[in-house]
Structures are given as structure tokens and as C-alpha cells.
Scaffold this motif. Structure first.
Motif, PDB file in Angstrom:
ATOM      1  N   VAL A 278      22.992  23.420  -2.386  1.00  0.00           N
ATOM      2  CA  VAL A 278      22.778  22.626  -1.166  1.00  0.00           C
ATOM      3  C   VAL A 278      23.456  21.266  -1.300  1.00  0.00           C
ATOM      4  N   PHE A 279      23.269  20.615  -2.430  1.00  0.00           N
ATOM      5  CA  PHE A 279      23.874  19.295  -2.639  1.00  0.00           C
ATOM      6  C   PHE A 279      25.389  19.396  -2.761  1.00  0.00           C
ATOM      7  N   PHE A 280      25.853  20.369  -3.530  1.00  0.00           N
ATOM      8  CA  PHE A 280      27.291  20.509  -3.749  1.00  0.00           C
ATOM      9  C   PHE A 280      28.012  20.851  -2.443  1.00  0.00           C
ATOM     10  N   PHE A 281      27.393  21.697  -1.633  1.00  0.00           N
ATOM     11  CA  PHE A 281      27.984  22.039  -0.342  1.00  0.00           C
ATOM     12  C   PHE A 281      27.954  20.840   0.600  1.00  0.00           C
ATOM     13  N   SER A 282      26.834  20.126   0.605  1.00  0.00           N
ATOM     14  CA  SER A 282      26.723  18.929   1.443  1.00  0.00           C
ATOM     15  C   SER A 282      27.814  17.928   1.092  1.00  0.00           C
ATOM     16  N   ASN A 283      28.063  17.769  -0.201  1.00  0.00           N
ATOM     17  CA  ASN A 283      29.104  16.837  -0.623  1.00  0.00           C
ATOM     18  C   ASN A 283      30.479  17.297  -0.144  1.00  0.00           C
ATOM     19  N   SER A 284      30.759  18.590  -0.282  1.00  0.00           N
ATOM     20  CA  SER A 284      32.055  19.101   0.146  1.00  0.00           C
ATOM     21  C   SER A 284      32.252  18.910   1.648  1.00  0.00           C
ATOM     22  N   LEU A 285      31.208  19.166   2.417  1.00  0.00           N
ATOM     23  CA  LEU A 285      31.307  19.031   3.871  1.00  0.00           C
ATOM     24  C   LEU A 285      31.550  17.580   4.270  1.00  0.00           C
ATOM     25  N   ARG A 286      30.853  16.654   3.620  1.00  0.00           N
ATOM     26  CA  ARG A 286      31.008  15.238   3.973  1.00  0.00           C
ATOM     27  C   ARG A 286      32.355  14.687   3.496  1.00  0.00           C
ATOM     28  N   VAL A 287      32.736  15.066   2.264  1.00  0.00           N
ATOM     29  CA  VAL A 287      33.996  14.574   1.714  1.00  0.00           C
ATOM     30  C   VAL A 287      35.187  15.049   2.540  1.00  0.00           C
ATOM     31  N   ASN A 288      35.137  16.299   3.003  1.00  0.00           N
ATOM     32  CA  ASN A 288      36.281  16.870   3.705  1.00  0.00           C
ATOM     33  C   ASN A 288      36.137  16.844   5.223  1.00  0.00           C
ATOM     34  N   GLY A 289      34.894  16.689   5.692  1.00  0.00           N
ATOM     35  CA  GLY A 289      34.684  16.676   7.132  1.00  0.00           C
ATOM     36  C   GLY A 289      34.660  15.293   7.738  1.00  0.00           C
ATOM     37  N   SER A 290      34.292  14.272   6.963  1.00  0.00           N
ATOM     38  CA  SER A 290      34.193  12.927   7.545  1.00  0.00           C
ATOM     39  C   SER A 290      34.945  11.856   6.760  1.00  0.00           C
TER      40      SER A 290
ATOM     41  N   THR B 289      42.088  21.233  -0.157  1.00  0.00           N
ATOM     42  CA  THR B 289      43.520  21.179   0.152  1.00  0.00           C
ATOM     43  C   THR B 289      44.213  22.496  -0.198  1.00  0.00           C
ATOM     44  N   ILE B 290      43.603  23.290  -1.069  1.00  0.00           N
ATOM     45  CA  ILE B 290      44.177  24.585  -1.451  1.00  0.00           C
ATOM     46  C   ILE B 290      43.788  25.677  -0.458  1.00  0.00           C
ATOM     47  N   THR B 291      42.529  25.649  -0.004  1.00  0.00           N
ATOM     48  CA  THR B 291      42.029  26.742   0.840  1.00  0.00           C
ATOM     49  C   THR B 291      41.880  26.374   2.305  1.00  0.00           C
ATOM     50  N   GLY B 292      41.865  25.064   2.618  1.00  0.00           N
ATOM     51  CA  GLY B 292      41.634  24.655   3.999  1.00  0.00           C
ATOM     52  C   GLY B 292      40.194  24.829   4.435  1.00  0.00           C
ATOM     53  N   ARG B 293      39.293  25.111   3.473  1.00  0.00           N
ATOM     54  CA  ARG B 293      37.878  25.319   3.782  1.00  0.00           C
ATOM     55  C   ARG B 293      37.002  24.563   2.782  1.00  0.00           C
ATOM     56  N   VAL B 294      35.751  24.371   3.175  1.00  0.00           N
ATOM     57  CA  VAL B 294      34.836  23.568   2.352  1.00  0.00           C
ATOM     58  C   VAL B 294      34.027  24.414   1.372  1.00  0.00           C
ATOM     59  N   TRP B 295      34.326  25.710   1.263  1.00  0.00           N
ATOM     60  CA  TRP B 295      33.432  26.607   0.540  1.00  0.00           C
ATOM     61  C   TRP B 295      33.769  26.782  -0.936  1.00  0.00           C
ATOM     62  N   LEU B 296      35.021  26.929  -1.283  1.00  0.00           N
ATOM     63  CA  LEU B 296      35.364  27.261  -2.671  1.00  0.00           C
ATOM     64  C   LEU B 296      34.964  26.157  -3.639  1.00  0.00           C
ATOM     65  N   GLY B 297      35.169  24.908  -3.252  1.00  0.00           N
ATOM     66  CA  GLY B 297      34.841  23.789  -4.136  1.00  0.00           C
ATOM     67  C   GLY B 297      33.413  23.830  -4.647  1.00  0.00           C
ATOM     68  N   PRO B 298      32.412  23.841  -3.758  1.00  0.00           N
ATOM     69  CA  PRO B 298      31.030  23.857  -4.245  1.00  0.00           C
ATOM     70  C   PRO B 298      30.661  25.137  -4.986  1.00  0.00           C
ATOM     71  N   ILE B 299      31.275  26.277  -4.624  1.00  0.00           N
ATOM     72  CA  ILE B 299      30.975  27.528  -5.337  1.00  0.00           C
ATOM     73  C   ILE B 299      31.377  27.407  -6.800  1.00  0.00           C
ATOM     74  N   VAL B 300      32.557  26.846  -7.050  1.00  0.00           N
ATOM     75  CA  VAL B 300      33.048  26.708  -8.428  1.00  0.00           C
ATOM     76  C   VAL B 300      32.323  25.588  -9.162  1.00  0.00           C
TER      77      VAL B 300
END
Length: 643
Positions: free
Chosen positions: A528-540, A611-622
Motif C-alpha cells: 500500500v505504501f510503496f504503491f502510494s509512493n509510486s502513484l504520487r511520485v509519477n502522478g503528481s 520511465t521504462i514501463t509507462g505505468r506505476v505498477w512495476l516499481g512498487p512490485i519490485v
């Protein structure tokens, strides 16, 4: 999606990615090889891992540093080393390696419930030191060790265990002498030379060095000890408030006075202590020295002066000659090589992910990178900086309360009871903090979007949030492959060089079945935290026209400044008043030493994978998989013993 709403995904030729991947692998190999050369002292030491049996089916993991010239005909002293709470055997490399470089064998153990040692059986209080010492002294495996020159040392809680172990063996000797003086003994009331020799043989500890522990030491603490003793205590120890005088100054500390007087006859007892100066005689095991290291508690094992003082103690009290001066230290070079491996191991995941995405079956896990948002102006700028400030303040203010809340949410682990329900006592505090701040971050993100962002065209598509079921499955598979490759490379390096990926207390260790199964329950909630960070870092936080380094720096600061503020408050208060701001909770603050670096690195990888995938998902998964395992691997954990 229209062409105006996206930028083309960054292009990178396969050859270039292969080169980058190989460079990272070279870093990993160079780091591992360099670490191996340093920790074997260029081939003069053998380093291996041992599994030592304990009572009730318990097992102790230990690293043995053996001089290659140590044989049955050329015996050497042995020093058994133990770390403190929330630390593993690798964190004591400064003492373990430096003692071995001076020709002494060293056995450094993982305490029970830490590292690769098992948990303890319910009700068991014996430290891992006792079985380790017995293993050295009661088996034939250590025929190259001089059994009359055994030493022990430990830091923090390990220092307390050292005192207890010295007392344990001293009491065996004391009880045997008392029995020998009984009128019914073979020598009657007079203790014979043989009876005295037999009693002394029960006390295996010639010298013991207590590092980083002063609490509750008094005359009673030393009454059974018949060993040379050293005391190393940080002058600016954060836990000094618990001492009788409320600080870390040993000169007039009642605890240090009792320590020194424990080796002196009545007519020589002192009322104050000359720090860094010896008392007594190592020949009759009355030697005492109290070193007041000018550092703070967590830095003590990393202080060259503190390490040097420990070297001098053991070479003196174990009567061991060495041409290596106490200031000649190389352990930090090993740490530097380990850091090279850690950086190489993490960074290699980026070119590897691009290479894996070239596989047709995985290709659709990536899409063109959405266009960054336009620069904020007016109300948008106020909302942007306001949410950063609020999230940082909430992160700072909630860490300690949520860490304390683990007592009610996870009562078994908090009270050191073996359990399969979130058994990592200290990580549980980080878990609750992460879950709360992750949800709070998501609420801020979607709340500000509803108030302002949607009017500027922001949407799930522009954030890189939208993903189909099939592509999500491919992204999960890609993440699994990346994490698997990371730990395969780590395991190979460890197998070749007995070296993991680390820098001081931040470490990735080889994966074991226990850590794998425990990590699964933590990864789900930490996500939850890792995904939230990815969304905020890349979305805003991606702004058109902003320099890349500025964007990365902003992301790193936004995710770490709240926790960093805890350090600032703690240590500004400490150096201004002599007492830390958080007293009973200072161990939670100390834990941030390993958490904060991850908080800095996390958004950088979330942005890089975006920047590699164009999506916010892979970063927090890894990142959640690797960072959760890193946090757990260095933590105290209370899982039931295997049946």
C-alpha cells in the motif's frame, strides 16, 4: 489515448542495455571479490559459516574466521563475538575481522531470533553465546584453539549477554571451589591443587569485553565473574539517560566504579574511574579497563578508536603478540566493496527489465510514457507544496505512536512470544506506519485530484495507473523475474565470496525459506505504501520542463524528510540537553538508520521503472519485495521452532 497525451517511451538499444547489465554485474563481482580479499586478509584467513546445535532443537548460525596457520601444533586464541538487538553477525565485521587479522580465531554468532539463528524455545533465556562457547571448548573441531585463551565480546544487548556469560562460567568455577572446600570433599576443607585446577577448567572465559551496555551494572553484577574485563561505552550514548547519573560519562558513573572495583582488593578500590587506563593484572584475571569512546551508541562498532580499544584489550589480556597496530584497520574497505555490490545489484534491475520487456510475451507490460503535467501555478502550486508539507508532518508525527501501537495490534511479537502472526517485532512498527501513511498518501492524492487535478485534465491514464488484467499479470511476472534474478545473483556471490549486498546496517542477505514465507504477509500490507509512493511520485511530481535531477531530488526528499525530521528532533534535543527527545522509544528511532536510506532510494526506483514501463505498477512490485526482505533479514523475529 491521443498522441498529444503521451511521449514516446524511452528508447534504448538491446546492445546498450546488455552493456549496462554487464557493467552492473561487473560491479557485483568486483564488490564480492574485493570483499572476499579483504575479509580473508588476502588469503591468510579462512571464512566459513557454521551451524551450532543448541538446546531444545535450537540452532545458532555463526561465521568462523580462522587464521590459515592455526593448527593443533600452533594454537591461537579464540574470541566469540555477538551483535546486539536488531543486528546480525555481519554487522560485527569490524571486531570479527580485525581480531582475526591479528592472528586470533573469531567466531561471530547470530543471536537467537536474529539472522539465520532459530528462535528460542518458550521460556528459554539462555543467550546464543553459551552453546557457542561450549561448542568451541567441548568438541574436537577446534583443536587449533588455545583453550586457556578464550575471550568474548558483544555490543549493546550483546554486551549484556557477554556479562551474563562471563558470570555463568565464573559461577561454575566458584561453585566447584565451594564444593571442594566442603569437609566431605577429597581434600577436606583445604582445596587441593587438583581441585583448584578442575574448578578453574570450568571457567572457559579468560577475557570479556562489554561494549555499549552500562544499564543496571553494580557490585552484584560482577560477583561471580573471574575473568579479565573490558568496558567500552559511548560517551554520547543515546541510552545514557537510563544510567544512574543519566549520561554516558564513565568517570563518576557508579556502574563503571563497580566494574573497576570488581577486580581490585579492598584497599585499592576506587571512588572514580580513570577512563582508558588499565587496572589490575591480566595474569590473575583481575585486569579492568573502561573506555569512554567519543561517539554515539550505533556508531560504536564503526568507530576506529572504539575498535582499536577492543583490539588492545584482547591482545593484552589473552597475552597475544601481533605486529598489527590497533589503528591498522581494513574492515571499512570490505564495507565499501559490499556497497559496490549492493549498488550494482539494485541498478542492474533497470537494464534487465528493459531486456525482459523485449520478450514478445512481456512486451505489452510497457506502454508509452504519459506526458508530464504542466507546471503548477496559483492554487495548484499551493496545493502541491501544501500536500508535501502535510504528508511529511504526518509521517514524522505518526511514526512513534504507531510503533508503540504494535503492543496492541501484534501483542505476541511485541512481548517476544513465538508466533506466525507478523513475528517481526520492530518491523511491525514500520508496517503500521507504512500502512497508515500509504492510505493517507492515497487520500491526499485522490482528494487533491478531485479538488483541482481533474480540472487540468489529470486522469488514471495520464498517471500511468490504467492497466488491463492481462498486462497486470505480465507486470507481476516481470516483477517476479526481476526479484528472482536479484536473489539468484546475490546467492551466487555469497556462495563464491561469502559476501552479501550491504552497507553497514542496510543489507540484502541470501534468501532462506523462513524469510520467504514470513515476507509474504508483510509484502501484501507494505505494498500500500510503496504503491502510494509510486502513484504520487509519477502522478503528481512529474512536471513538464523540470530538470531530471531536480525531479528525482524532489521525489527523494518528499518521501524521506518526515522521517529525517525525527532524527533532527532526537539529536538536536540530545546535544542541547544531554537527553534524547524520545527516551523509552529510542530504539525505534535507531531503527530508522536502516529504514531511512530505503525511503530515499524507493522513489528513485519507482520513477525509473515508470520511465521504462509507462505505468506505476512495476516499481512498487519490485521494490516492496526486495526492501521488505532487506528489512526482515536484519530484524529480530519470533517464529515457532520447527517440529
Amino acid at each position: 489515448m491521443s498522441h498529444s497525451s503521451v511521449h514516446a517511451a524511452p528508447t534504448s538499444s538491446a546492445r546498450r542495455d546488455v552493456v549496462k547489465f554487464l557493467v552492473c554485474l561487473a560491479m557485483v563481482l568486483i564488490g564480492g571479490l574485493g570483499s572476499y580479499i579483504v575479509q580473508t586478509n588476502a588469503g591468510t584467513l579462512q571464512v566459513q559459516t557454521l551451524s551450532i546445535p543448541g538446546p531444545n532443537g535450537q540452532k545458532i548460525s555463526a561465521d568462523l574466521y580462522k587464521p590459515v596457520n592455526a593448527t593443533e601444533d600452533h594454537q591461537v586464541p579464540m574470541v566469540v563475538v555477538t551483535p546486539g538487538f536488531q543486528r546480525t553477525k555481519e554487522t560485527q565485521v569490524s571486531n570479527s575481522l580485525e581480531l582475526a587479522r591479528r592472528g586470533m580465531a573469531t567466531l561471530v554468532v547470530d543471536p537467537y531470533n536474529q539472522g539465520e539463528s532459530t528462535s528460542q524455545a518458550p521460556g528459554s533465556k539462555e543467550s546464543a553465546l553459551i552453546p557457542a562457547i561450549d561448542y568451541v571448548t567441548k568438541t574436537s573441531a577446534f583443536n587449533y584453539v588455545d583453550q586457556d585463551r578464550i575471550g568474548i565480546t558483544g555490543h549493546s544487548a550483546g554486551g549484556s549477554q557477554v556479562r551474563s556469560a562471563a558470570s555463568h562460567y565464573g559461577k561454575l568455577e566458584k561453585d566447584a571451589l565451594k564444593k571442594a572446600a566442603d569437609p566431605s570433599s577429597p581434600g577436606g576443607t583445604e582445596v587441593t591443587a587438583q581441585e583448584r585446577s578442575d574448578a578453574e577448567s570450568l571457567n572457559k572465559i579468560r577475557s570479556a569485553y562489554i561494549s555499549g551496555w552500562l544499564r543496571n551494572l553494580d557490585d552484584k553484577s560482577f560477583k561471580n565473574i573471574h575473568s579479565n574485563l573490558g568496558l567500552g561505552y559511548a560517551r554520547f550514548d543515546e541510552g545514557g539517560y537510563r544510567n544512574v547519573r543519566g549520561d554516558g560519562d564513565l568517570r563518576d558513573a557508579p556502574e563503571a566504579i563497580s566494574f573497576v572495583n570488581s577486580g581490585l582488593p579492598e584497599d585499592q578500590k576506587v571512588s572514580s574511574v580513570r577512563t582508558d587506563s588499565p587496572y589490575g593484572d591480566p595474569g590473575d584475571r583481575t585486569y579492568r579497563i573502561a573506555n569512554n569512546d567519543r561517539t554515539i551508541h550505533p556508531f560504536q562498532p564503526m568507530s576506529p578508536a572504539a575498535v582499536g580499544g577492543l583490539m588492545d584489550f584482547f591482545t593484552t589480556t589473552l597475552d597475544w603478540h601481533t605486529d598489527v597496530s590497533s589503528g591498522n584497520q581494513t574492515w571499512f574497505v570490505k564495507e565499501a566493496f559490499n556497497l559496490i555490490s549492493l549498488v550494482g545489484g539494485l541498478v542492474m534491475l533497470l537494464p534487465l527489465s528493459r531486456l525482459l520487456l523485449r520478450i514478445p510475451a512481456l512486451h505489452s507490460a510497457a506502454q508509452p510514457v504519459p506526458a508530464p503535467q504542466a507546471r503548477q501555478t496559483g492554487a495548484g502550486k499551493v496545493i502541491f507544496w501544501g500536500t508535501l508539507a502535510v504528508s511529511a508532518a504526518v509521517a514524522c508525527l505518526t511514526f512513534i505512536p504507531l510503533s508503540n501501537a504494535t503492543e496492541f495490534v501484534f501483542p505476541d511479537a511485541t512481548h517476544s512470544i513465538n508466533t506466525w502472526f507478523f513475528p517481526a517485532r520492530m518491523v511491525n512498527g514500520v508496517l503500521l506506519w507504512s500502512l497508515f501513511n500509504g492510505l493517507f498518501g492515497l487520500a491526499l492524492f485522490f482528494g487533491t485530484h478531485w479538488l483541482h487535478g481533474r480540472r487540468r485534465g489529470a486522469s488514471a491514464a495520464t498517471w500511468g495507473l490504467r492497466i488491463g488484467r492481462r498486462d497486470l499479470g505480465k507486470t507481476l511476472l516481470l516483477g517476479f523475474l526481476l526479484v528472482t534474478c536479484f536473489y539468484v545473483v546475490l546467492s551466487v556471490i555469497y556462495g563464491l565470496f561469502h559476501s552479501d549486498f550491504r552497507f553497514l546496517v542496510v543489507a540484502a542477505r541470501p534468501l532462506s525459506a523462513r524469510w520467504f514465507w514470513v515476507s509474504l504477509m508483510y509484502i501484501v500490507l507494505l505494498f500500500v505504501f510503496f504503491f502510494s509512493n509510486s502513484l504520487r511520485v509519477n502522478g503528481s511530481m512529474r512536471v513538464a520542463g523540470q530538470k531530471k535531477w531536480v525531479s528525482y531530488l524532489l521525489a527523494a526528499l518528499a518521501n524521506s524528510v518526515g522521517l529525517a525530521a525525527i532524527f533532527v528532533i532526537q539529536y538536536v534535543t540530545f546535544f542541547a540537553t544531554g537527553t534524547v527527545f524520545w527516551t523509552d522509544d529510542w530504539l525505534y528511532v535507531n531503527m530508522l538508520q536502516s529504514v531511512l536510506p530505503m525511503m530515499v532510494i524507493l522513489p528513485l526506483f519507482n520513477r525509473a521503472f515508470f520511465t521504462i514501463t509507462g505505468r506505476v505498477w512495476l516499481g512498487p512490485i519490485v521494490t516492496v519485495s526486495i526492501f521488505a526482505l532487506m528489512a526482515l533479514g536484519g530484524s529480530v523475529i519470533y517464529v515457532p521452532l520447527p517440529h
